[in-house]
Design an enzyme around this catalytic site. Sequence first.
Site, PDB file in Angstrom:
ATOM      1  N   ASP A   5     -61.439 120.475  -1.642  1.00 15.31           N
ATOM      2  CA  ASP A   5     -60.885 119.873  -2.851  1.00 15.31           C
ATOM      3  C   ASP A   5     -60.132 118.582  -2.560  1.00 15.31           C
ATOM      4  O   ASP A   5     -60.270 117.587  -3.294  1.00 15.31           O
ATOM      5  CB  ASP A   5     -59.998 120.860  -3.610  1.00 15.31           C
ATOM      6  CG  ASP A   5     -58.942 121.534  -2.750  1.00 15.31           C
ATOM      7  OD1 ASP A   5     -58.940 121.333  -1.520  1.00 15.31           O
ATOM      8  OD2 ASP A   5     -58.119 122.278  -3.317  1.00 15.31           O
TER       9      ASP A   5
ATOM     10  N   GLU B  99     -54.908 118.315  -0.505  1.00 12.37           N
ATOM     11  CA  GLU B  99     -55.035 118.400  -1.962  1.00 12.37           C
ATOM     12  C   GLU B  99     -54.011 117.515  -2.660  1.00 12.37           C
ATOM     13  O   GLU B  99     -54.328 116.786  -3.599  1.00 12.37           O
ATOM     14  CB  GLU B  99     -54.856 119.862  -2.373  1.00 12.37           C
ATOM     15  CG  GLU B  99     -54.595 120.125  -3.830  1.00 12.37           C
ATOM     16  CD  GLU B  99     -53.962 121.487  -4.022  1.00 12.37           C
ATOM     17  OE1 GLU B  99     -52.722 121.571  -4.065  1.00 12.37           O
ATOM     18  OE2 GLU B  99     -54.709 122.477  -4.098  1.00 12.37           O
TER      19      GLU B  99
END
Length: 413
Positions: free
Chosen positions: A156, A95
């Site tokens: 993500d 991330e």
Amino acid sequence: MIRWPFVRTAAVAVLLAGLAGCGPRAPVATVRTPVRAPAGFYAHDVIRPSVDRAVMRERLVGYYREWKAAFVRPGCGAGSLRIHSPDAAYPAVAEAQGYGMLGAASMAALDPGARELFDGILRFVLAHPSSNDADLMAAELDARCTPQHGGDSATDGDMDIAYALLLADRTWGSTGRYDYRLLAVRRIRAIRRSTVHPDSGLMLLGDWSTDGTRLYGTSRTSDWNPVYFRAFGAATGDPAWTQIAAAHRAAIDRLQRGYSPRTGLMPDFVEGAGDTVRPVTGRVLETAHDGDHGFNACRTPWRLGLDALLSGDAVSTAAARRTTRWFRSVTGDDPARVGSGYTLDGTAYRGEGDDAFWAPLAVSAMTDPDAQPWLDALWRRLAASRVDPGDYFGDTLRLQVMIIVSGNYPASD
């Protein structure tokens, strides 16, 4: 990705000054003009901070320099850089690398060293593939850059990495050391095959979430990025991304109408699909508040607000405005009164005003014609903030938001 919001470590004395000389310089045959936001900022913004654009840009550049000094570290290999995440479960997470690449590509017009930073992080990303799909990244790495928990992916991170590669291709072209577009398309195809539920069309949590596993029907709302879905479809020519976007638009609308009609708050995690999509109950992955608006869903006003600004999508715009109006009503246009966790009916369960909760609200505020006092208050707080070397998550979200709100965010297509 498990967060430890109350951990604040001391700054580690590794500051990469300027970054203009960090990492190898990529040879470039053709350099494209860096993408700049249009004079009106974005195609569908309706308000902007009541501050001169040059002043906002100056503050953005100053904050960006502080952020680089605090969080950019050597990446366990020659020419490799990584974004340090002291308040995440591990000091290097996928991330964070995605956020770093987005920031570097977005700051190309304002930072002569942006490409070196981008390429350094990209080198780190490519050196740490997921154990399940080699075109994705291992989600969590320790201080020695060793993958943890089997070395699988988190959706993500890969989505941000892929979109950042599209930004890099448009900004710098793909004729240097790395073919950004080729790498973007390869990662987008991996995201499609390994992290999209084949029936619901919603994003899975990672490439470890497979048929028969406990969380196969679970999705993280902060991975719902309509801007990315459009860009991924355009880059690959894959019509499935149109259907994926439609599935997420329907889920957003259903969740807000059915579970948070007054507040517009999104839950961290959901399960089900179509007419059965619903917030999870209790702890399914991280905390007992997985079905509430916590340290994952706090990013949704940024994600959906950005789509509203760039595309004018009706669902994203309605979602952004609904949340904006509720936060204005409960805070009296004072960002300091934003809490750090809410049930979907608006009950605060954590009062600490973490940056990760209030800063993203500025992106959604730009979609609402009545929100000028709120947007101005949010920008003043953004501009007054300083980097805390122990708060990677909040500080990094704040950087993403400042890039957008100051009118310096590029589009991928």
